[in-house]
Motif scaffolding. Structure first.
Motif, PDB file in Angstrom:
ATOM      1  N   GLN A 104       0.489   4.726  -5.869  1.00 32.98           N
ATOM      2  CA  GLN A 104      -0.568   4.272  -4.711  1.00 32.98           C
ATOM      3  C   GLN A 104      -0.172   2.927  -4.291  1.00 32.98           C
ATOM      4  O   GLN A 104      -0.720   2.219  -3.634  1.00 32.98           O
ATOM      5  CB  GLN A 104      -1.837   4.053  -5.516  1.00 32.98           C
ATOM      6  CG  GLN A 104      -2.265   5.225  -6.390  1.00 32.98           C
ATOM      7  CD  GLN A 104      -3.563   5.854  -6.051  1.00 32.98           C
ATOM      8  OE1 GLN A 104      -4.245   4.900  -5.501  1.00 32.98           O
ATOM      9  NE2 GLN A 104      -3.895   6.966  -6.502  1.00 32.98           N
ATOM     10  N   PHE A 107      -0.291  -2.267  -2.499  1.00 32.55           N
ATOM     11  CA  PHE A 107      -1.581  -2.544  -1.976  1.00 32.55           C
ATOM     12  C   PHE A 107      -2.197  -1.109  -1.746  1.00 32.55           C
ATOM     13  O   PHE A 107      -2.350  -0.661  -0.630  1.00 32.55           O
ATOM     14  CB  PHE A 107      -1.481  -3.383  -0.601  1.00 32.55           C
ATOM     15  CG  PHE A 107      -0.704  -4.494  -1.068  1.00 32.55           C
ATOM     16  CD1 PHE A 107      -1.297  -5.488  -1.712  1.00 32.55           C
ATOM     17  CD2 PHE A 107       0.625  -4.696  -0.528  1.00 32.55           C
ATOM     18  CE1 PHE A 107      -0.601  -6.779  -2.090  1.00 32.55           C
ATOM     19  CE2 PHE A 107       1.245  -5.825  -0.777  1.00 32.55           C
ATOM     20  CZ  PHE A 107       0.897  -6.815  -1.566  1.00 32.55           C
ATOM     21  N   ALA A 108      -2.874  -0.588  -2.728  1.00 31.42           N
ATOM     22  CA  ALA A 108      -3.214   0.809  -2.510  1.00 31.42           C
ATOM     23  C   ALA A 108      -4.365   1.001  -1.609  1.00 31.42           C
ATOM     24  O   ALA A 108      -5.217   0.135  -1.493  1.00 31.42           O
ATOM     25  CB  ALA A 108      -3.619   1.183  -4.092  1.00 31.42           C
ATOM     26  N   ALA A 109      -4.468   2.111  -1.231  1.00 30.80           N
ATOM     27  CA  ALA A 109      -5.831   2.488  -0.390  1.00 30.80           C
ATOM     28  C   ALA A 109      -6.774   2.347  -1.303  1.00 30.80           C
ATOM     29  O   ALA A 109      -6.903   2.491  -2.471  1.00 30.80           O
ATOM     30  CB  ALA A 109      -5.402   3.889   0.264  1.00 30.80           C
ATOM     31  N   GLY A 110      -8.022   2.571  -0.542  1.00 34.00           N
ATOM     32  CA  GLY A 110      -9.356   2.584  -1.341  1.00 34.00           C
ATOM     33  C   GLY A 110      -9.925   1.064  -1.524  1.00 34.00           C
ATOM     34  O   GLY A 110     -11.327   1.050  -1.633  1.00 34.00           O
ATOM     35  N   GLU A 112     -11.527  -1.635   0.248  1.00 30.01           N
ATOM     36  CA  GLU A 112     -12.392  -1.568   1.941  1.00 30.01           C
ATOM     37  C   GLU A 112     -11.451  -2.925   2.657  1.00 30.01           C
ATOM     38  O   GLU A 112     -11.391  -3.988   2.311  1.00 30.01           O
ATOM     39  CB  GLU A 112     -13.679  -2.172   1.581  1.00 30.01           C
ATOM     40  CG  GLU A 112     -14.686  -0.975   1.481  1.00 30.01           C
ATOM     41  CD  GLU A 112     -14.827  -0.069   2.466  1.00 30.01           C
ATOM     42  OE1 GLU A 112     -14.357   0.775   2.587  1.00 30.01           O
ATOM     43  OE2 GLU A 112     -15.656  -0.729   3.502  1.00 30.01           O
ATOM     44  N   ILE A 113     -10.937  -2.217   3.768  1.00 28.88           N
ATOM     45  CA  ILE A 113     -10.477  -3.203   4.619  1.00 28.88           C
ATOM     46  C   ILE A 113     -11.125  -3.247   5.865  1.00 28.88           C
ATOM     47  O   ILE A 113     -11.401  -2.280   6.713  1.00 28.88           O
ATOM     48  CB  ILE A 113      -9.025  -2.576   4.991  1.00 28.88           C
ATOM     49  CG1 ILE A 113      -7.977  -2.497   3.522  1.00 28.88           C
ATOM     50  CG2 ILE A 113      -8.281  -3.505   5.800  1.00 28.88           C
ATOM     51  CD1 ILE A 113      -7.152  -1.494   3.766  1.00 28.88           C
ATOM     52  N   ASP A 162      -3.290  13.001  -1.548  1.00 30.42           N
ATOM     53  CA  ASP A 162      -3.690  12.284   0.040  1.00 30.42           C
ATOM     54  C   ASP A 162      -3.591  10.789  -0.327  1.00 30.42           C
ATOM     55  O   ASP A 162      -3.695  10.138   0.783  1.00 30.42           O
ATOM     56  CB  ASP A 162      -4.961  12.534   0.278  1.00 30.42           C
ATOM     57  CG  ASP A 162      -5.280  14.055   0.648  1.00 30.42           C
ATOM     58  OD1 ASP A 162      -4.235  14.472   1.468  1.00 30.42           O
ATOM     59  OD2 ASP A 162      -6.548  14.481   0.597  1.00 30.42           O
ATOM     60  N   SER A 163      -3.394  10.336  -1.558  1.00 27.90           N
ATOM     61  CA  SER A 163      -3.226   8.842  -1.765  1.00 27.90           C
ATOM     62  C   SER A 163      -2.128   8.415  -2.211  1.00 27.90           C
ATOM     63  O   SER A 163      -1.437   7.012  -2.399  1.00 27.90           O
ATOM     64  CB  SER A 163      -4.465   8.387  -2.839  1.00 27.90           C
ATOM     65  OG  SER A 163      -3.959   8.860  -4.049  1.00 27.90           O
TER      66      SER A 163
END
Lengths: 490, 426
Positions: A104, A107-110, A112-113, A162-163
């Motif tokens: 991942q 700087f993994a997704a998930g 909150e940006i 997907d990640s």
């Protein structure tokens, strides 16, 4: 003299060109499948992971699967080759309970940006914000998030598909240390670099169960669950027979039966216990023999004291050879850790998988105790008397079996995925470097091309292979020039 | 006509002695010529000793040493270098910096536009003549609008709505599903339209049959029975906001800008788009260890527009610098620059920051295009702004040297033929 040399070279050129035209073209002979991709690992000592060793052999991969292993193979046109002369070829390693950072990214997704103020974007998601990596990298995905709806489709998918970050630097580090398949939470994921298709191999292969001397009620509870599930299965089988003659008969009720225990008893998943103490290990072995399943024991530090019993129960053990633990003074039995643990367990028939003390990755991991030192950890099992073949299996095919993916990875056999390492020495020796890593027939790591280890013991420039073709005008001109220079010196 | 000639004549009499402008915008004659040392047209390359003929705020012609008809007023600035006005396609200037999370593809950022804020005037003076204002938020917050920083009312500022649909794309199932759901919504609407049309056709047939019967009736029978009602022409049901936006995407009336965080997101975006053929650009914040170079070749092969800051980054795990915008440009991708930050300071230094990348190997023409023509294309306003050529709006910047040199000053800003700032024009 000068002209003579030129002629000779010209002749050699002509000959090699002619040979290249005359060479049989496999691609033409084979069916016109659109663009088959081939990769050959040529001339290495192939340690197949099954016990066989083929010295100076060639391994051919077609579309990511191993097509042939052997000698004097005819390589198809357009086949990419990796020169492994003087090197060793091993199956890709399988790392259990690896950090999800591998797949991942940094700087993994998930996370909150909020991205509405461009100059703040960076600080929110990067290390500048003062947060540690652990705070930024999200925890492993909740297994509850997985759905099995998509299992019906032809390709297997999990949320990891997907990640998956195919450019994660951590992944490159893992590939550089020979790891090609990893367990991520409950899924097994292939480390495909630059590619996000088909990275999940399996999921939910291990279910955690608890068996601990400090919790007698829990032990009784688990035993009861196994008893009920076994009874249910017996009832179900009786019903299956009876219903053939009497269609009115009702199916036995599943009420009160733990579905996960049924999965274990029916072989859909394996029960994983975390246990180290002799008494607990014996308890698990007896439970397993009573209810006829094969337990996986993580830790298993005192396993060497009850190896025979664990072997008879068909247990798997996930061990860290360098673990240290003192013998308990409350018992008169042998106990505590032993460097010989893995060796003794193997000799007793326990299938041993090795994991390092820490399955995360950090920059102190070079020859440390983190995930990247997986082969080193297996090397310590040899230090304790384990034979080399079992030590290799402990980081390849045994963990693959635990994850239910040994039909695809873990050994170099025809038909399996072409996940291979090319090393400059014995894989389990601490001085050995992985020079190349191949995942599904694609060269994904070349030590010389990456920032991590290229500066340590650089590979000597490969000598020009005398059999190499020289084609094109430019190159032949260069050759002539060299000859001229040489003769001038004369 | 006579009147205008007279005015031009008058202007000639006044000559260049006359004060050029009065703040905030000083009017120029309807028809005049500019003679400058060099024009960076972006679309037709560099023109030395350029003459630009401007009428009613539009460029009539531009060329090298053109002869100027007698009587046309000439503004002679042989030391000046002229470029198109800068276009910042990704800004929240003058708007609040908070936003929510959700899917509202129908929302226009213009709902938040408050004209006559000092920031717009300041941006204009700094050379940013066109802004793309985007809606804030995660997922699909809405559509960006194009405004001119020179306007003083909503009407005079707003150039175009629906410039691009902003979509946040991440490597996870949720973000990918959000995108697929949008297209599914469009599919559902199309099905609904087909159903409604079939229903309407049936109603029409029924009406035709009944009408034939009705006509055969005599008056007595007609009195007894009801006259059939004409269902009228078919009216398509209105799509939901979401469906409308995604239908526009498919039909090419709207483009998408996907915000991504890392190279891997790009592959997931391609995966999520599947077979959909839409026009889209990509926004990538250049953080220090960005791995965008991993997909530079693919972006180049697609000639993709990539919106980035003019910033050097580091090769991940090292302290080696990388010039990713230059790499993207060399690979064939179309770089679109935005300032390093949305504040005035960063917008004023924008050209210097770009200049830094030029010094470090980026092609200066591509760098200038990335501040003018490319963002104008992205916003769909390249017909009027972003380059200098016949028919384009006379919105341009005047420098006293190479715009990418730190020592160069911005001397004047022209918006639609009028000089903007007094002090710098002297």
């Amino acid at each position: 003299m000068k002209t003579m040399k030129k002629q000779l070279i010209g002749g050699a050129l002509g000959l090699s060109l002619a040979l290249s035209f005359a060479a049989p073209s496999l691609a033409l002979l084979a069916d016109d499948h659109e663009e088959d991709s081939y990769l050959a690992i040529v001339g290495g000592d192939i340690f197949a992971g099954t016990g066989e060793v083929l010295r100076g052999a060639t391994l051919l991969s077609k579309n990511g699967k191993i097509e042939e292993i052997g000698y004097e193979l005819i390589l198809p046109d357009g086949c990419e080759t990796v020169d492994a002369h003087g090197m060793r070829v091993y199956p890709g390693l399988v790392a259990l309970s690896a950090t999800t950072r591998l797949t991942q990214g940094t700087f993994a997704a998930g996370v909150e940006i909020h991205d509405f103020v461009p100059h703040e974007e960076h600080s929110e998601i990067c290390g500048d914000c003062g947060k540690s990596f652990e705070e930024i990298v999200p925890p492993a995905l909740d297994p509850g998030e997985f759905s099995t709806e998509h299992l019906a489709t032809d390709a297997f998918r999990t949320d990891f598909d997907d990640s998956f970050d195919p450019f994660s630097g951590y992944m490159v580090m893992a590939l550089g240390n020979g790891i090609t398949t990893v367990q991520q939470s409950s899924a097994a994921v292939k480390l495909k670099r630059g590619d996000i298709s088909g990275v999940s191999l399996s999921e939910k292969t291990l279910t955690s169960q608890s068996w601990s001397g400090s919790n007698p009620a829990g032990k009784a509870d688990l035993r009861e669950k196994f008893r009920l599930a076994t009874e249910y299965l017996a009832d179900y089988r009786r019903w299956e027979e009876a219903v053939k003659s009497d269609k009115e008969l009702k199916e036995p009720s599943k009420k009160g039966i733990d579905g996960r225990i049924l999965d274990i008893l029916e072989g859909r998943t394996m029960a994983r216990f975390s246990a180290n103490e002799r008494a607990d290990l014996l308890g698990i072995a007896r439970l397993a023999q009573q209810f006829k399943f094969r337990p996986v024991i993580q830790g298993c530090v005192e396993g060497w004291t009850v190896a025979e019993e664990l072997g008879r129960a068909g247990a798997f053990a996930i061990v860290t050879p360098r673990t240290r633990r003192d013998r308990s003074e409350t018992t008169t039995h042998e106990g505590g850790s032993s460097i010989e643990n893995a060796a003794i367990l193997t000799r007793a028939g326990v299938q041993v998988a090795v994991v390092p003390a820490n399955t995360s990755i950090d920059m102190g991991g070079i020859s440390g105790r983190d995930l990247l030192s997986l082969p080193l950890e297996a090397g310590f099992a040899i230090r304790g008397g384990m034979d080399e073949r079992a030590a290799l299996e402990s980081i390849t095919v045994v963990p693959a079996r635990l994850l239910g993916i040994d039909h695809r990875v873990g050994t170099l056999e025809i038909g399996k995925d072409c996940d291979a390492l090319i090393t400059d020495g014995d894989l389990l020796h601490y001085q050995t470097f992985v020079q190349y890593t191949v995942v599904e027939g694609k060269l994904v790591y070349d030590k010389q091309e990456e920032v991590f280890y290229s500066h340590i013991r650089p590979r000597p420039e490969a000598a020009v292979d005398p059999g190499e073709e020289v084609s094109g005008e430019v190159e032949s001109v260069e050759v002539e020039e060299i000859v001229e220079e040489e003769s001038d010196e004369e | 006509m006579k009147m205008r000639n007279l005015l031009v004549g008058l202007a000639c009499v006044l000559g260049t002695q006359a004060p050029l402008l009065a703040a905030p915008a000083s009017p120029t004659p309807d028809l005049f010529a500019l003679r400058v040392g060099r024009a960076e047209t972006v679309s037709q390359g560099t023109i030395e000793h350029a003459v630009i003929l401007i009428e009613n705020g539009k460029i009539i012609t531009i060329g090298q040493d053109l002869e100027i008809e007698r009587g046309i007023r000439v503004i002679d600035r042989p030391d000046w270098v002229v470029t198109p006005g800068f276009v910042n396609c990704y800004s929240r200037a003058g708007m609040s910096s908070s936003g929510g999370s959700g899917t509202q593809p129908g929302v226009q950022a213009s709902t938040e536009l408050y004209p006559r804020q000092p920031i717009y005037g300041e941006l204009l003076e700094a050379g940013v003549t066109t802004l793309g204002l985007y809606p804030p938020g995660n997922q699909i917050p809405g559509q960006a609008v194009v405004v001119s920083t020179a306007g003083d009312s909503r009407e005079s500022m707003l150039v175009r709505e629906g410039a691009y649909l902003k979509i946040l794309m991440e490597s996870n199932s949720k973000a990918k599903k959000t995108l697929r759901d949008g297209f599914e919504e469009a599919d559902k609407h199309l099905e609904k339209v087909t159903e409604a049309r079939e229903k309407h056709e049936k109603a029409k047939e029924k009406y035709d049959d009944e009408l034939k019967k009705w006509k055969k009736y005599d008056d007595e029978e007609k009195a007894k029975k009801k006259e059939p009602v004409d269902p009228g022409d078919f009216v398509e049901p209105d799509p939901s906001d979401e469906a409308a936006a995604f239908l526009d995407l498919r039909e090419g009336e709207l483009s998408a800008m996907f915000s991504i965080r890392k190279a891997g997101d790009y592959l997931h975006l391609i995966d999520a788009l599947g077979e959909e053929q839409i026009s889209w650009s990509m926004r990538v914040p250049l953080r220090n260890d960005i791995d965008l170079y991993e997909v530079a070749e693919k972006l180049g092969a697609d000639e993709r527009q990539v919106v980035v800051e003019p910033r050097l980054t580091l090769m991940p795990w090292t302290a080696r610098e990388r010039n990713i915008p230059a790499e993207l440009d060399r690979a064939g991708a179309r770089v679109v620059f935005i300032p390093n930050g949305d504040d005035l300071g960063n917008q004023e230094k924008w050209r210097q920051h770009v200049g830094h990348l030029v010094k470090r190997g980026m092609d200066p023409q591509a760098a200038l295009a990335a501040m003018t023509h490319e963002p104008a294309v992205l916003l769909g306003v390249d017909e009027t702004v972003g380059s200098l050529g016949a028919g384009k709006e006379a919105t341009m910047l005047f420098f006293d040297g190479d715009p990418f040199q730190a020592s160069t000053n911005l001397k004047a800003v022209m918006h639609a033929g009028d000089f903007v700032e007094e002090a710098s024009a002297q």
